[in-house]
Scaffold this active site. Structure first.
Site, PDB file in Angstrom:
ATOM      1  N   GLY A   1       0.361  -3.604  -8.301  1.00 49.35           N
ATOM      2  CA  GLY A   1       0.685  -4.979  -7.896  1.00 49.35           C
ATOM      3  C   GLY A   1       0.069  -5.976  -8.867  1.00 49.35           C
ATOM      4  O   GLY A   1      -1.105  -5.852  -9.213  1.00 49.35           O
TER       5      GLY A   1
ATOM      6  N   ARG B   1       5.221   0.405 -10.672  1.00 50.86           N
ATOM      7  CA  ARG B   1       4.615   1.593 -10.050  1.00 50.86           C
ATOM      8  C   ARG B   1       5.517   2.755 -10.475  1.00 50.86           C
ATOM      9  O   ARG B   1       6.723   2.698 -10.252  1.00 50.86           O
ATOM     10  CB  ARG B   1       4.582   1.443  -8.531  1.00 50.86           C
ATOM     11  CG  ARG B   1       3.852   0.169  -8.052  1.00 50.86           C
ATOM     12  CD  ARG B   1       3.688   0.198  -6.542  1.00 50.86           C
ATOM     13  NE  ARG B   1       3.438  -1.112  -5.964  1.00 50.86           N
ATOM     14  CZ  ARG B   1       2.228  -1.644  -5.793  1.00 50.86           C
ATOM     15  NH1 ARG B   1       1.163  -1.001  -6.194  1.00 50.86           N
ATOM     16  NH2 ARG B   1       2.089  -2.832  -5.220  1.00 50.86           N
TER      17      ARG B   1
ATOM     18  N   ASP C   1      -6.265   1.229  -7.563  1.00 47.86           N
ATOM     19  CA  ASP C   1      -6.593   2.641  -7.322  1.00 47.86           C
ATOM     20  C   ASP C   1      -5.520   3.608  -7.829  1.00 47.86           C
ATOM     21  O   ASP C   1      -5.842   4.647  -8.400  1.00 47.86           O
ATOM     22  CB  ASP C   1      -6.882   2.859  -5.836  1.00 47.86           C
ATOM     23  CG  ASP C   1      -5.693   2.505  -4.971  1.00 47.86           C
ATOM     24  OD1 ASP C   1      -5.225   1.360  -5.063  1.00 47.86           O
ATOM     25  OD2 ASP C   1      -5.230   3.362  -4.220  1.00 47.86           O
TER      26      ASP C   1
END
Ligand code: F6P
Length: 322
Positions: free
Chosen positions: A11, A72, A103
């Site tokens: 993000g 992503r 992460d």
């Protein structure tokens, strides 16, 4: 180290551009060439690399989003995807990589470095603040300020119409945005994934507020709360307690955009510089963070989210002042 690469992943977060700028300017200062990888691991696999010069990062410190784009990438989760990415990095003679992300980004980087030996250093870029090894992630402060500005406005309407508002903020796995913004806006309750949500105790709290002649109420709900998000919690509360006209606002992606705060710009600049210098010193597989105002390094393994616990004192503060 003669040439490094930098990318932004996951993000987007306000301050990512300031971090890219710091990486580029620090590398050039040390006579190291820099390539930007466009669209994160997707671009690493397809070879979308662009040379970054001094001027490539002019006039971006104040901009939200990321000039390198973000994505992503499912293919990078596969051995074959990572093999393709390694091939591209070798083709472009990249000696080290700065990964700006959260992460998921560091999980991928950790596996990749073990398989292919190319050193990675991470900078924590996510509004969620869910990484261990840094007091704040890049973008968190700006996102908090965005939430506060929005909820202050909602409070005007809540007050004018005597309403109960459930405001949903981002954080599908973590309640850091919800907790801190909840304290800052004076919310009556903060519902987060890290603690169980009980509708009955929430109603008791609303009743107590009523007894203190409260005529409106604000409840902050993290999107990943176990109660099922703001709409679901509002529905369950309404079923049992209808003293208020109830409304729901989901703040959504406005929390991710916008010009970074002063805090995020400085943090991003410090961490971008630290990441390049760490690569030059031979560090790898670590995230640069700021702990107690000083740069500190944490292995990717420790940094990734489940190691970070919610601050119990803040939780208590939110509850005791509500
Ligand atoms: O990790 C940042 C974050 O904004 C989370 O808070 C949120 O759950 C998620 O990303 C949303 O992702 P997307 O923009 O891909 O829907």
């Amino acid at each position: 180290m003669k040439r490094i690469a930098v990318f932004t992943s996951g993000g987007d977060a306000p301050g990512m551009n300031a971090c890219v700028r710091a990486v580029v300017r620090t590398a050039l200062y040390h006579n190291v060439e820099v390539y930007g990888i466009v669209r994160a691991y997707d671009g690493m696999i397809s070879g979308d690399f662009i040379p970054l010069e001094f001027n490539s990062v002019s006039n971006i410190i104040q901009r939200g989003g990321t000039i390198l784009k973000s994505a992503r990438c499912d293919e990078f989760r596969t051995v074959e995807g990572r093999r393709k990415a390694a091939k591209q990095l070798k083709k472009f003679n990249i000696d080290g990589v700065v990964a700006i992300g959260g992460d998921g980004t560091f999980t991928g980087a950790q596996i990749f470095t073990k398989e292919h030996g190319i050193p990675f250093i991470g900078c924590p870029g996510t509004i969620d603040n869910d990484l261990f090894g840094t007091d704040n992630t890049i973008g968190y402060d700006t996102a908090l300020n965005t939430v506060i500005e929005a909820v202050d406005k909602i409070r005007d309407t809540a007050d004018a119409h005597d309403r109960l508002f459930f405001v949903e903020v981002m954080g599908r796995d973590a309640g850091f945005i919800a907790l801190r913004s909840g304290i800052a806006v004076g919310a009556d309750a903060v519902l987060i994934p890290e603690t169980a949500t009980f509708v009955d105790s929430l109603i008791k709290r609303l009743e107590r507020g009523r007894a203190h002649r409260k005529t409106s109420s604000i409840i902050i709900v993290a999107e990943g709360d176990d109660g099922g998000g703001a709409y679901e919690v509002a529905r369950k509360v309404k079923e049992k307690y209808n003293q208020y006209e109830t409304k729901v606002t989901v703040l959504g992606h406005i929390q991710r955009g916008g010009s970074p705060s002063a805090y995020d710009r400085v943090l991003a600049s410090m961490l971008g510089k630290a990441a390049v210098e760490a690569l030059l010193e031979g560090r790898r597989n670590e995230m640069a963070g700021v702990v107690n105002k000083k740069v500190a390094f944490t292995s990717f393994q420790r940094a990734i989210k489940h190691n970070r616990e919610i601050n119990k004192e803040l939780l208590h503060l939110a509850e005791s002042l509500a």
